[in-house]
Scaffold this active site. Structure first.
Site, PDB file in Angstrom:
ATOM      1  N   HIS A  50       0.819  -1.217   0.000  1.00  0.00           N
ATOM      2  CA  HIS A  50       0.000   0.000   0.000  1.00  0.00           C
ATOM      3  C   HIS A  50       0.851   1.265   0.000  1.00  0.00           C
ATOM      4  CE1 HIS A  50       0.370   0.197   4.524  1.00  0.00           C
ATOM      5  NE2 HIS A  50       0.355   1.474   4.239  1.00  0.00           N
ATOM      6  N   ASP A  89      -0.878  -7.382   1.493  1.00  0.00           N
ATOM      7  CA  ASP A  89      -0.208  -6.077   1.501  1.00  0.00           C
ATOM      8  C   ASP A  89       1.313  -6.255   1.607  1.00  0.00           C
ATOM      9  OD1 ASP A  89       0.280  -3.412   1.638  1.00  0.00           O
ATOM     10  OD2 ASP A  89      -0.421  -3.144   3.703  1.00  0.00           O
ATOM     11  N   GLY A 143       3.263   5.690   9.181  1.00  0.00           N
ATOM     12  CA  GLY A 143       4.667   5.892   8.831  1.00  0.00           C
ATOM     13  C   GLY A 143       5.505   4.669   9.144  1.00  0.00           C
ATOM     14  N   SER A 164       4.460   1.667   8.386  1.00  0.00           N
ATOM     15  CA  SER A 164       4.087   0.658   7.396  1.00  0.00           C
ATOM     16  C   SER A 164       5.292   0.152   6.634  1.00  0.00           C
ATOM     17  CB  SER A 164       3.126   1.260   6.379  1.00  0.00           C
ATOM     18  OG  SER A 164       1.838   1.138   6.871  1.00  0.00           O
ATOM     19  N   GLY A 165       5.259  -1.120   6.321  1.00  0.00           N
ATOM     20  CA  GLY A 165       6.354  -1.711   5.546  1.00  0.00           C
ATOM     21  C   GLY A 165       7.506  -2.139   6.430  1.00  0.00           C
TER      22      GLY A 165
HETATM   23  N1  ARG Z   1      -0.871   2.062   7.492  1.00  0.00           N
HETATM   24  C1  ARG Z   1       0.082   2.650   8.343  1.00  0.00           C
HETATM   25  C2  ARG Z   1       1.230   3.212   7.484  1.00  0.00           C
HETATM   26  O1  ARG Z   1       1.026   3.411   6.288  1.00  0.00           O
HETATM   27  C3  ARG Z   1       0.535   1.721   9.420  1.00  0.00           C
HETATM   28  C4  ARG Z   1      -0.448   1.750  10.524  1.00  0.00           C
HETATM   29  C5  ARG Z   1      -0.211   0.783  11.580  1.00  0.00           C
HETATM   30  N2  ARG Z   1      -1.175   1.089  12.569  1.00  0.00           N
HETATM   31  C6  ARG Z   1      -1.324   0.438  13.723  1.00  0.00           C
HETATM   32  N3  ARG Z   1      -2.214   0.839  14.545  1.00  0.00           N
HETATM   33  N4  ARG Z   1      -0.561  -0.575  14.026  1.00  0.00           N
HETATM   34  O2  ARG Z   1       2.236   3.612   7.979  1.00  0.00           O
END
Ligand code: ARG
Length: 611
Positions: A154, A200, A293, A295-296
């Site tokens: 994503h 993802d 932030g 993510s990944g």
């Molecule tokens: N989708 C988020 C990103 O793009 C990561 C979120 C993780 N959230 C959580 N509550 N663990 O960085």
């Protein structure tokens, strides 16, 4: 001397008209302030675009030099006709995967959090990388091999163009400045669903392999489909937000989170959790979690043994808020993708279509070669005809795709400018107060599709321009000899630097636009309801005066202010160019520099047309 000047506050009454005597109106300080804030944003955007453009060419130069040096040392094929794509040199063996430098701090403490959290000691996450789009950090990632980073698919929603992405390592070899490694290829999982975040996961191939110097190591990938049992304390790390909607971390943060069973995850997160590709981890009590932030980034669990190794079982994917009670974080299950990962990383270069970066680095020979070499070999693989005809066809296809890549790369430059313009036109809080009707222009081309429960934070708050680009000193010119194409690139760099010098030379801490005064001529209402105005603005110690048009009612004002900002940018650029061209060019003109200082405006009748 000032003629009669009325100082009125918004909202404006209908402009008074006094026959034969022009009346003038100063825009109130609150408007000037909002305009200045927007102007500063516009300057930052302009500086970012300029840096991006310059940086891209600088990177190309570096790459070219790298190739040419390799050629001189006979470690890479020499540039010239039918030059195959330079294959990255085999890097030194990475050493064992998943090995962390023993750290003085024990990460098993339960209070370590990414949300709100504590900084990781140096060397703690040797495989952690940061993914940047146009120099702006957006996501985390994990080194799984010298040229491969695993991350969340994503992260690339709406921005799949590899030419825009770079990667930096969390653990730079000692004493080295964080270097941005260009991305060669982005391989999102083919079944990634941006609506549900199913699958993802994405692999990112680096343009040059990382060196395993210093603390840099790859993480271990799971050997089979088995995962540690629920309750296992695993680790997460990243630069993500410190709390929901909060600022991002300056340094890497880490936390321990227990894996939760599929049942618990399902109960907590409902049908949005697809256990076939997602696992969840964290505390139902809340408080400790990954966040926007992150993510990944990695979710690793320690495999016990004489030399404990960290194995990557999850990639940070989504969450419902951050650290909310009852809402653990969701991670992509790496173990179930083992085969896909292996297949992608072991594919031969001619096994897939060349990337744009490969094609743009390719010097096409005038005539197709009998045996099509990389990057074109891919196109002759499936050709049933005689070799010569196939080579010709492959060459044609290669050239065609290369042209598309060139267009794409041009589109990026334009996109950068567009982004700059959007930043410029987007309402700041001050502006919104001023101009409720001023809607944000067309949806950002880089904006990811939104999912209600997913924290996507793909565009973390803008940072001071200039901080994101390591300064690269262009190589000395004598190296140009014997390296075809280098001179052209160096000329291109010099031209770009010249064209953008006006903004690149302003230190980021001085990058503030200051609208000192806007004086509207109340007797000059145009058909579109705008008034002629003089504007006096400053950028550092440079001051400009220019004529433009301004609306005096909220709706017309909202329409007119963005244009004034653009005019101000033009004026500063012209002023800087005039100054660089010599004193005789610096004569005062509309949009030109003001000779000295901060004199209030003496209204003369400015031209009713803006640039
Ligand atoms: N989708 C988020 C990103 O793009 C990561 C979120 C993780 N959230 C959580 N509550 N663990 O960085």
């Amino acid at each position: 001397m000032l003629p009669p000047v009325l100082l009125l506050l918004l909202p404006f009454p209908a402009p008074p008209s006094v026959d034969g005597h022009p009346l003038y109106l100063h825009l109130p300080p609150s408007t000037l302030q909002a305009l200045s804030a927007q102007g500063t944003k516009a300057l930052q955007a302009a500086q970012r675009s300029a840096q991006w453009a310059v940086n891209r060419v600088a990177m190309e130069i570096q790459h070219r030099l790298h190739e040419c040096r390799g050629c001189a040392n006979h470690t890479a094929p020499c540039p010239g006709p039918a030059r195959p794509r330079p294959q990255p040199q085999q890097p030194a063996a990475p050493g064992p995967c998943g090995e962390r430098r023993p750290s003085p701090v024990n990460v098993t403490r339960a209070h370590g959090r990414i949300v709100g959290g504590s900084a990781a000691p140096p060397g703690a996450w040797p495989w952690l990388v940061r993914l940047q789009l146009g120099g702006q950090p957006l996501c985390g990632g994990v080194l799984v091999a010298a040229s491969w980073v695993l991350t969340a698919a994503h992260c690339f929603a709406g921005a799949q163009n590899e030419l825009l992405w770079t990667v930096t390592l969390a653990e730079e070899p000692r004493g080295e400045q964080a270097e941005e490694v260009p991305v060669n290829r982005i391989l999102p999982h083919p079944k990634f669903d941006p609506r549900t975040f199913h699958n993802d996961l994405a692999l990112v191939q680096l343009w040059t392999p990382v060196s395993w110097a210093g603390a840099v190591r790859p993480v271990c990938l799971p050997q089979g489909p088995r995962e540690p049992p629920a309750g296992t304390a695993c680790a997460i790390a990243g630069w993500g937000a410190l709390f929901e909607d909060g600022p991002e971390a300056e340094a890497v943060r880490e936390a321990r989170v227990p894996l939760l069973s599929a049942d618990t995850c399902r109960r907590a997160l409902g049908s949005e959790l697809h256990p076939s590709s997602m696992l969840c981890a964290g505390y139902l009590a809340g408080g400790i979690d990954s966040c926007q932030g992150d993510s990944g980034g990695p979710l690793t669990c320690s495999e016990p043994g004489p030399r404990p190794r960290e194995v990557l079982y999850g990639v940070t994917s989504w969450g419902d808020g951050c650290g909310e009670p009852g809402k653990p974080g969701v991670y992509t299950r790496v173990a179930v993708f083992k085969d896909w990962l292996q297949e992608q990383m072991s594919a031969t270069p001619s096994g897939r279509e060349p990337s744009c970066r490969e094609l743009l680095a390719w010097d096409p020979p005038g005539e197709p070669q009998a045996d099509s070499a990389p990057p074109c070999a891919f196109y002759s693989r499936v050709c049933p005809g005689p070799a010569v005809a196939c080579a010709r066809l492959a060459h044609q296809q290669c050239l065609q795709r290369r042209r598309r890549c060139e267009l794409r790369s041009l589109a990026h430059t334009l996109l950068g400018l567009l982004r700059g313009a959007q930043d410029l036109l987007g309402p700041s809080p001050g502006m919104r107060r001023l101009a409720p009707g001023l809607a944000r222009p067309a949806l950002s081309l880089l904006e990811p599709p939104r999912h209600p429960a997913r924290e996507q934070r793909l565009h973390p708050g803008s940072r001071a321009a200039g901080a994101r680009f390591p300064k690269r000193t262009p190589e000395p010119r004598e190296e140009a000899s014997g390296c075809p194409g280098l001179e052209t690139l160096q000329q291109k760099l010099a031209t770009l630097q010249g064209a953008h010098a006006w903004i690149l030379q302003v230190p980021s801490e001085h990058l503030a636009m200051d609208f000192h005064e806007v004086l509207a001529d109340l007797g000059s209402k145009t058909l579109s309801g705008l008034f002629r105005a003089w504007v006096r603005a400053g950028l550092g110690d440079r001051h400009v005066v220019f004529g433009g048009l301004v609306g005096l009612e909220p709706a017309t004002m909202a329409r007119s202010l963005p244009r004034l900002l653009v005019q101000a940018l033009h004026a500063f650029r012209s002023a800087a160019l005039a100054e660089a061209a010599g004193p005789q060019m610096g004569a005062r003109q509309s949009g030109g520099p003001e000779r000295k200082g901060h004199h209030p405006l003496s209204p003369q009748i400015p031209s009713a047309r803006g640039p």
